[in-house]
Design a protein around this motif. Sequence first.
Motif, PDB file in Angstrom:
ATOM      1  N   GLY A   9      23.008 -19.832  -3.838  1.00  0.00           N
ATOM      2  CA  GLY A   9      23.010 -21.349  -3.562  1.00  0.00           C
ATOM      3  C   GLY A   9      24.091 -22.050  -2.503  1.00  0.00           C
ATOM      4  O   GLY A   9      23.961 -22.980  -2.113  1.00  0.00           O
ATOM      5  N   THR A  43      17.806 -21.988   0.268  1.00  0.00           N
ATOM      6  CA  THR A  43      17.808 -23.248   0.810  1.00  0.00           C
ATOM      7  C   THR A  43      17.802 -24.524   0.343  1.00  0.00           C
ATOM      8  O   THR A  43      17.902 -25.561   0.572  1.00  0.00           O
ATOM      9  CB  THR A  43      16.537 -23.319   1.892  1.00  0.00           C
ATOM     10  N   TRP A  44      17.966 -24.372  -1.168  1.00  0.00           N
ATOM     11  CA  TRP A  44      17.666 -25.391  -2.335  1.00  0.00           C
ATOM     12  C   TRP A  44      18.836 -26.268  -1.969  1.00  0.00           C
ATOM     13  O   TRP A  44      18.312 -27.748  -2.222  1.00  0.00           O
ATOM     14  CB  TRP A  44      17.470 -24.993  -3.696  1.00  0.00           C
ATOM     15  N   HIS A  45      20.026 -26.329  -1.626  1.00  0.00           N
ATOM     16  CA  HIS A  45      21.035 -27.159  -1.817  1.00  0.00           C
ATOM     17  C   HIS A  45      21.762 -27.456  -0.574  1.00  0.00           C
ATOM     18  O   HIS A  45      23.022 -27.803  -0.430  1.00  0.00           O
ATOM     19  CB  HIS A  45      22.041 -26.518  -2.838  1.00  0.00           C
TER      20      HIS A  45
END
Length: 164
Positions: A9, A43-45
Amino acid sequence: MRILLVCLGNICRSPTAEAAIREALAEAGLEQSIEVDSAGTGTWHLGEPPDPRMAAAAAEAGLDLSGRARQVSVDDFAEFDLILVMDRSNLEDVRGLAPDMRARERVRLFRTFEDGADGDEVPDPYYGGTGGFERVVEITRRGAQGLVDWIRAGGLERAADRVG
Ligand code: 4NP
């Protein structure tokens, strides 16, 4: 010389490893000659600062986390002499991005630099309790020390020569 730290992340392990390496480089008087950065495979954060739980555990131990999450890309292979990943899943993902075999060899598990390591991965603390974040600080500090010892012994120049 430039070193990139990579986790999933880019909000827990790699920013902490980055700060621990900066600290060890400063203690060795090498902070002017080596740059450190971090990135994530996911790519979440993207664009977010370090996870507050991670930042708190790091601050408790005297490490100041910085930066905003970004995703690792093939362009990083042109910028960095060494790309150090936190676990085997990161290793597979980042090696998968490497433009050629020599670039692939520049991607290594961070814990291989740690003296007497009890494993080869920095465990992902994201879904666990406070102890996991404290452990990330301890592991990355030990790894940073081992890495800087290796750099002082000329390891980084040798690795960069080999990859041209
Ligand atoms: P990191 O931790 O890879 O050490 O930054 C994680 C951060 C976020 C997620 C997983 C691990 N996530 O699933 O969103």
